[in-house]
Every structure is written in C-alpha cells, then in structure tokens.
Design a protein around this motif. Structure first.
Motif, mmCIF file in Angstrom:
data_model
loop_
_atom_site.group_PDB
_atom_site.id
_atom_site.type_symbol
_atom_site.label_atom_id
_atom_site.label_comp_id
_atom_site.label_asym_id
_atom_site.label_seq_id
_atom_site.Cartn_x
_atom_site.Cartn_y
_atom_site.Cartn_z
ATOM 1 N N GLY A 4 32.886 52.304 39.329
ATOM 2 C CA GLY A 4 32.359 51.556 38.202
ATOM 3 C C GLY A 4 31.737 52.463 37.167
ATOM 4 O O GLY A 4 31.296 53.571 37.481
ATOM 5 N N TRP A 5 31.742 52.001 35.934
ATOM 6 C CA TRP A 5 31.022 52.661 34.849
ATOM 7 C C TRP A 5 29.885 51.741 34.420
ATOM 8 O O TRP A 5 30.101 50.554 34.178
ATOM 9 C CB TRP A 5 31.932 52.937 33.661
ATOM 10 N N CYS B 33 35.084 48.543 35.793
ATOM 11 C CA CYS B 33 35.257 48.836 37.208
ATOM 12 C C CYS B 33 36.754 48.898 37.501
ATOM 13 O O CYS B 33 37.545 48.175 36.876
ATOM 14 C CB CYS B 33 34.590 47.752 38.049
ATOM 15 N N ILE B 34 37.135 49.764 38.441
ATOM 16 C CA ILE B 34 38.520 49.813 38.891
ATOM 17 C C ILE B 34 38.524 49.925 40.403
ATOM 18 O O ILE B 34 37.714 50.645 40.990
ATOM 19 C CB ILE B 34 39.293 50.985 38.239
ATOM 20 N N SER B 35 39.439 49.200 41.011
ATOM 21 C CA SER B 35 39.571 49.224 42.459
ATOM 22 C C SER B 35 40.708 50.150 42.854
ATOM 23 O O SER B 35 41.812 50.052 42.312
ATOM 24 C CB SER B 35 39.868 47.807 42.986
ATOM 25 N N SER B 36 40.446 51.024 43.807
ATOM 26 C CA SER B 36 41.501 51.888 44.313
ATOM 27 C C SER B 36 42.421 51.137 45.262
ATOM 28 O O SER B 36 43.529 51.576 45.548
ATOM 29 C CB SER B 36 40.896 53.100 45.038
ATOM 30 N N THR B 37 41.961 49.987 45.746
ATOM 31 C CA THR B 37 42.727 49.235 46.737
ATOM 32 C C THR B 37 43.879 48.489 46.091
ATOM 33 O O THR B 37 45.013 48.553 46.578
ATOM 34 C CB THR B 37 41.814 48.253 47.475
ATOM 35 N N ASP B 38 43.578 47.764 45.014
ATOM 36 C CA ASP B 38 44.638 46.968 44.404
ATOM 37 C C ASP B 38 44.866 47.293 42.931
ATOM 38 O O ASP B 38 45.698 46.660 42.281
ATOM 39 C CB ASP B 38 44.353 45.468 44.563
#
Length: 126
Positions: free
Chosen positions: A35-36, A50-55
C-alpha cells in the motif's frame, strides 16, 4: 531483515508527474499487499493506493483515482506509484507499506500493514 525503501519524491509544478518506487528486501511479494499512504502537514494519514500480489487487484482513493497508477514488478520486488496531473493538495510524505495475508486490494487500515518504509517527500507547487 525486512526493509522497504521509497524513492522518487521531489518538487514539481502542478500538472506534472512523478513516479515513486518502493523497493522491498527481506521478503517476497507473495501473499502480500503493498500500500501507499501519505501524510500532509496537519492532516491525518491517508491511504492512497494498494496492490495485491495475489490477484493483481488494485485500489485507489477517490482523491487520486484517474491520476495515479500502482504497478508491481515482482521480479524486482518493487512497487511503483505513477502520479500524473499532480495537484498542490498531493503534497505530503508518501510511505509504502507491506501487509502479509492481505489477499486482495482494499482500503486496508494502516494497522494491517506490518512493514513500513521511511517515506519520501512529494511537494507540488502551484
């Protein structure tokens, strides 16, 4: 040792762009969300993106939607925040944070993130 190091901040005129980087070491992005956040003088900390590495899902605060883009280069363990059409109200210290087990992008509260960088100053002049 887990470390997050932000870079790319600076002083720019309104309407210009900056790209922030968040380089992670000591862990891999698997099962983490990055997240930033930002904190402007006299204001509360705000979740920006925010970015998810999962999806691969992403989240943006309304204040930056359409202007900021978050991306992840998992091979480099680095997350970027491309900030376009900057406004004076974007002036703040920007922090990246890593949250384990956050499997999708969301406006996760700060306490969900276990690791934080030291921050990078972004100043936008009018």
């Amino acid at each position: 040792e887990v470390q997050l190091v932000e870079s790319g901040g600076g002083l720019v005129q309104a309407g210009r762009s900056l790209r922030l980087s968040c380089a992670a070491s000591g862990f891999t992005f698997d099962d983490y969300a990055i997240g930033w956040f930002r904190r402007a003088p006299g204001k509360e900390r705000e979740g920006v993106s925010c970015i998810s590495s999962t999806d691969g899902s992403t989240y943006y605060a309304d204040s930056v939607k359409g202007r900021f883009t978050i991306t992840s280069d998992n091979a480099k363990n680095t997350v970027y925040l491309q900030m376009n059409s900057l406004k004076p109200e974007d002036t703040a210290v920007y922090y990246c944070a890593a949250g384990e087990g956050l499997l999708y992008a969301h406006n996760w509260p700060a306490y969900e993130y276990g690791y934080w960088g030291q921050g990078t100053q972004v100043t936008v002049s009018s």
